[in-house]
Motif scaffolding. Structure first.
Motif, short mmCIF file in Angstrom:
data_model
loop_
_atom_site.label_atom_id
_atom_site.label_comp_id
_atom_site.label_asym_id
_atom_site.label_seq_id
_atom_site.Cartn_x
_atom_site.Cartn_y
_atom_site.Cartn_z
N ARG A 36 -36.92 -6.48 -5.68
CA ARG A 36 -36.81 -5.02 -5.60
C ARG A 36 -35.85 -4.69 -4.46
NH1 ARG A 36 -39.39 -5.30 -9.77
NH2 ARG A 36 -41.38 -4.37 -10.21
N CYS A 37 -35.10 -3.62 -4.63
CA CYS A 37 -34.24 -3.15 -3.56
C CYS A 37 -35.08 -2.19 -2.71
CB CYS A 37 -33.02 -2.43 -4.15
SG CYS A 37 -31.84 -1.89 -2.89
N VAL A 52 -35.87 1.61 -3.21
CA VAL A 52 -34.73 2.50 -3.39
C VAL A 52 -33.90 2.01 -4.58
CG1 VAL A 52 -34.62 3.19 -0.96
CG2 VAL A 52 -33.33 1.20 -1.72
N ASP A 53 -32.91 2.79 -4.94
CA ASP A 53 -32.03 2.44 -6.05
C ASP A 53 -31.30 1.13 -5.76
OD1 ASP A 53 -29.03 3.06 -7.44
OD2 ASP A 53 -30.83 3.48 -8.63
N SER A 54 -31.14 0.32 -6.79
CA SER A 54 -30.52 -1.00 -6.60
C SER A 54 -29.07 -0.90 -6.11
CB SER A 54 -30.58 -1.81 -7.88
OG SER A 54 -29.88 -1.16 -8.91
N SER A 55 -28.45 0.26 -6.28
CA SER A 55 -27.07 0.41 -5.79
C SER A 55 -27.01 0.30 -4.27
CB SER A 55 -26.49 1.75 -6.25
OG SER A 55 -27.21 2.83 -5.68
N SER A 77 -28.86 8.67 1.57
CA SER A 77 -29.73 9.14 0.50
C SER A 77 -30.28 10.51 0.86
CB SER A 77 -30.89 8.15 0.32
OG SER A 77 -31.85 8.68 -0.55
#
Length: 124
Positions: A36-37, A52-55, A77
């Motif tokens: 997971r990020c 958080v988002d993988s980006s 973010s």
């Protein structure tokens, strides 16, 4: 008196059982641990790290050891109050309601879930 013999399994039952065992053996021998990020700056003693988002993990440069070479980390973010997100991959964590805990940032220390026919090295 009727003589009781062995019950014969149908060939379809034997094939389906064998396919199930084969599928279990192959899927349990995966080379990639669950990841997971997470934001390293968001640690909470009770909840763990905020997912958080993988980006945020994909956009930042990292070395082979998993440590970031850049000082800034990920992207900004809006959900984080304008703070910089230090995104990093977190492996084999328990995830609940957008938070991850009890994992590791070191991919090599992630749980090795070897199955039938897996080598001891874990691959990857």
């Amino acid at each position: 008196m009727e003589q009781k013999g062995r019950r014969r399994l149908r060939s379809s039952t034997v094939i389906l059982g064998g396919m199930g065992a084969l599928a279990a053996a192959l899927t349990s021998c995966g080379s990639e641990p669950d990841k997971r990020c997470v934001d390293r700056n968001s640690y909470d003693v009770i909840k763990g790290y905020r997912v958080v988002d993988s980006s945020a993990c994909n956009s930042s440069s990292s070395s082979s050891s998993g440590k970031k070479s850049g000082a800034k980390g990920g992207k900004n973010s809006g959900k984080n109050g304008g703070k910089t997100v230090d995104g990093d991959w977190y492996y084999d964590a328990d995830v609940s309601s957008g938070w991850a805990d009890y994992g590791t940032f070191d991919k090599s220390k992630a749980a090795d879930r070897g199955g039938f026919g897996c080598s001891g090295s874990g691959g990857g």
